[in-house]
Design a protein around this motif. Structure first.
Motif, PDB file in Angstrom:
ATOM      1  N   VAL A  78      30.343  44.323  28.865  1.00 42.80           N
ATOM      2  CA  VAL A  78      31.705  44.833  28.824  1.00 42.80           C
ATOM      3  C   VAL A  78      32.021  45.343  30.223  1.00 42.80           C
ATOM      4  CG1 VAL A  78      33.269  46.516  27.789  1.00 42.80           C
ATOM      5  CG2 VAL A  78      31.486  45.433  26.384  1.00 42.80           C
ATOM      6  N   ILE A  79      33.104  44.850  30.823  1.00 30.60           N
ATOM      7  CA  ILE A  79      33.456  45.246  32.182  1.00 30.60           C
ATOM      8  C   ILE A  79      33.713  46.757  32.187  1.00 30.60           C
ATOM      9  CG2 ILE A  79      35.073  44.919  34.108  1.00 30.60           C
ATOM     10  CD1 ILE A  79      33.271  42.442  33.407  1.00 30.60           C
ATOM     11  N   GLY A  80      32.951  47.457  33.041  1.00 33.18           N
ATOM     12  CA  GLY A  80      33.049  48.901  33.126  1.00 33.18           C
ATOM     13  C   GLY A  80      32.310  49.625  32.010  1.00 33.18           C
ATOM     14  N   GLY A  81      31.456  48.891  31.271  1.00 28.30           N
ATOM     15  CA  GLY A  81      30.758  49.512  30.142  1.00 28.30           C
ATOM     16  C   GLY A  81      29.347  48.987  29.985  1.00 28.30           C
ATOM     17  N   GLU A  82      28.915  48.911  28.758  1.00 31.32           N
ATOM     18  CA  GLU A  82      27.537  48.548  28.443  1.00 31.32           C
ATOM     19  C   GLU A  82      27.303  47.044  28.442  1.00 31.32           C
ATOM     20  OE1 GLU A  82      25.414  50.664  25.372  1.00 31.32           O
ATOM     21  OE2 GLU A  82      27.127  52.010  25.144  1.00 31.32           O
ATOM     22  N   THR A  83      26.013  46.690  28.489  1.00 31.85           N
ATOM     23  CA  THR A  83      25.572  45.310  28.355  1.00 31.85           C
ATOM     24  C   THR A  83      24.722  45.220  27.101  1.00 31.85           C
ATOM     25  OG1 THR A  83      25.603  44.975  30.749  1.00 31.85           O
ATOM     26  CG2 THR A  83      24.259  43.443  29.455  1.00 31.85           C
ATOM     27  N   TYR A  84      24.970  44.174  26.298  1.00 37.08           N
ATOM     28  CA  TYR A  84      24.269  43.985  25.032  1.00 37.08           C
ATOM     29  C   TYR A  84      23.571  42.630  25.030  1.00 37.08           C
ATOM     30  CZ  TYR A  84      27.527  47.662  23.687  1.00 37.08           C
ATOM     31  OH  TYR A  84      28.254  48.837  23.637  1.00 37.08           O
ATOM     32  N   ASN A  85      22.348  42.609  24.538  1.00 38.22           N
ATOM     33  CA  ASN A  85      21.619  41.353  24.389  1.00 38.22           C
ATOM     34  C   ASN A  85      22.169  40.582  23.200  1.00 38.22           C
ATOM     35  OD1 ASN A  85      19.767  41.647  26.553  1.00 38.22           O
ATOM     36  ND2 ASN A  85      18.566  43.065  25.315  1.00 38.22           N
ATOM     37  N   ILE A  86      22.166  39.266  23.342  1.00 37.68           N
ATOM     38  CA  ILE A  86      22.602  38.377  22.269  1.00 37.68           C
ATOM     39  C   ILE A  86      21.423  37.479  21.913  1.00 37.68           C
ATOM     40  CG2 ILE A  86      24.186  36.526  21.614  1.00 37.68           C
ATOM     41  CD1 ILE A  86      26.112  37.614  23.758  1.00 37.68           C
ATOM     42  N   ARG A  87      21.161  37.347  20.626  1.00 41.01           N
ATOM     43  CA  ARG A  87      20.123  36.466  20.101  1.00 41.01           C
ATOM     44  C   ARG A  87      20.526  36.105  18.682  1.00 41.01           C
ATOM     45  NH1 ARG A  87      18.482  41.564  19.485  1.00 41.01           N
ATOM     46  NH2 ARG A  87      17.450  42.151  17.538  1.00 41.01           N
ATOM     47  N   PRO A  88      19.878  35.150  18.054  1.00 34.98           N
ATOM     48  CA  PRO A  88      20.245  34.785  16.681  1.00 34.98           C
ATOM     49  C   PRO A  88      20.264  36.003  15.755  1.00 34.98           C
ATOM     50  CG  PRO A  88      18.776  33.142  17.588  1.00 34.98           C
ATOM     51  CD  PRO A  88      18.819  34.267  18.585  1.00 34.98           C
ATOM     52  N   GLY A  89      21.316  36.083  14.967  1.00 35.43           N
ATOM     53  CA  GLY A  89      21.494  37.188  14.038  1.00 35.43           C
ATOM     54  C   GLY A  89      22.379  38.305  14.552  1.00 35.43           C
ATOM     55  N   ILE A  90      22.722  38.290  15.841  1.00 35.98           N
ATOM     56  CA  ILE A  90      23.595  39.319  16.433  1.00 35.98           C
ATOM     57  C   ILE A  90      25.056  38.947  16.214  1.00 35.98           C
ATOM     58  CG2 ILE A  90      24.410  40.322  18.627  1.00 35.98           C
ATOM     59  CD1 ILE A  90      21.772  41.512  17.824  1.00 35.98           C
ATOM     60  N   LEU A  91      25.828  39.929  15.777  1.00 36.82           N
ATOM     61  CA  LEU A  91      27.275  39.812  15.657  1.00 36.82           C
ATOM     62  C   LEU A  91      27.901  40.801  16.619  1.00 36.82           C
ATOM     63  CD1 LEU A  91      29.913  39.162  13.562  1.00 36.82           C
ATOM     64  CD2 LEU A  91      29.565  41.613  13.314  1.00 36.82           C
ATOM     65  N   TYR A  92      28.936  40.360  17.337  1.00 42.68           N
ATOM     66  CA  TYR A  92      29.755  41.322  18.080  1.00 42.68           C
ATOM     67  C   TYR A  92      31.215  41.020  17.808  1.00 42.68           C
ATOM     68  CZ  TYR A  92      30.169  37.829  21.890  1.00 42.68           C
ATOM     69  OH  TYR A  92      30.397  36.708  22.644  1.00 42.68           O
ATOM     70  N   ALA A  93      32.011  42.080  17.790  1.00 42.88           N
ATOM     71  CA  ALA A  93      33.434  41.944  17.511  1.00 42.88           C
ATOM     72  C   ALA A  93      34.220  42.627  18.620  1.00 42.88           C
ATOM     73  CB  ALA A  93      33.775  42.562  16.159  1.00 42.88           C
ATOM     74  N   LEU A  94      35.107  41.881  19.224  1.00 40.17           N
ATOM     75  CA  LEU A  94      35.939  42.375  20.320  1.00 40.17           C
ATOM     76  C   LEU A  94      37.237  42.930  19.727  1.00 40.17           C
ATOM     77  CD1 LEU A  94      35.152  39.317  22.541  1.00 40.17           C
ATOM     78  CD2 LEU A  94      34.371  41.657  22.978  1.00 40.17           C
ATOM     79  N   ASP A  95      37.100  44.059  19.025  1.00 42.32           N
ATOM     80  CA  ASP A  95      38.229  44.643  18.317  1.00 42.32           C
ATOM     81  C   ASP A  95      39.142  45.464  19.215  1.00 42.32           C
ATOM     82  OD1 ASP A  95      36.316  46.624  18.660  1.00 42.32           O
ATOM     83  OD2 ASP A  95      36.668  47.532  16.692  1.00 42.32           O
ATOM     84  N   GLY A  96      38.695  45.719  20.454  1.00 42.66           N
ATOM     85  CA  GLY A  96      39.498  46.491  21.400  1.00 42.66           C
ATOM     86  C   GLY A  96      39.946  45.669  22.596  1.00 42.66           C
ATOM     87  N   HIS A  97      39.956  44.348  22.447  1.00 44.33           N
ATOM     88  CA  HIS A  97      40.377  43.443  23.519  1.00 44.33           C
ATOM     89  C   HIS A  97      39.554  43.672  24.794  1.00 44.33           C
ATOM     90  CE1 HIS A  97      43.836  42.341  21.049  1.00 44.33           C
ATOM     91  NE2 HIS A  97      43.984  43.639  20.830  1.00 44.33           N
ATOM     92  N   GLU A  98      38.250  43.916  24.625  1.00 43.81           N
ATOM     93  CA  GLU A  98      37.383  44.221  25.758  1.00 43.81           C
ATOM     94  C   GLU A  98      37.266  43.035  26.718  1.00 43.81           C
ATOM     95  OE1 GLU A  98      36.040  46.667  22.249  1.00 43.81           O
ATOM     96  OE2 GLU A  98      36.592  44.582  22.547  1.00 43.81           O
TER      97      GLU A  98
END
Length: 128
Positions: A70-90
């Motif tokens: 996330v620009i100006g924020g955290e970094t998250y690892n992605i692998r099978p089974g991970i869900l992420y939702a961009l609910d704040g237009h990040e």
């Protein structure tokens, strides 16, 4: 009822291929579901600036490894089974360590012609 197989989309106008990703757009606005559904591959070793200013997106990883920063924020690892939702237009950078295969849902639904502009944005296309 709508019934499709991935092979019905591959190689058609709804199979969008760019330098960093390939989206097979299974459901679009014209299908009348209120969302669009995509089987997307993020190419290994790539990074893509994305900012869905006009849409929210949910992404479920089914293959591969990468990360979302996330620009100006955290970094998250992605692998099978991970869900992420961009609910704040990040605004974010998506990086693929290996080819990622993702199931993506957009609201409002995409029409099928969208590609990221220079800011990583899909335009909001208003069609009936």
């Amino acid at each position: 009822m709508i019934v499709k197989h991935l092979s019905d989309v591959v190689g058609t106008k709804d199979d969008i291929d760019t330098k960093t990703w390939n989206a097979r757009r299974l459901l679009l606005k014209k299908d009348g579901m209120g969302f669009s559904l995509h089987d997307t591959r993020i190419k290994a070793g790539t990074e893509t600036l994305i900012w869905y200013r006009n849409h929210v997106e949910a992404v479920y990883c089914i293959e591969g490894e990468g990360e979302i920063e996330v620009i100006g924020g955290e970094t998250y690892n992605i692998r099978p089974g991970i869900l992420y939702a961009l609910d704040g237009h990040e605004k974010h950078m998506l990086r693929a360590k290996s080819e990622l295969r993702m199931v993506c849902v957009f609201n409002p639904p995409l029409t099928g012609d969208e590609v990221h502009d220079e800011n990583g944005v899909y335009p909001l296309v208003e069609t009936n």
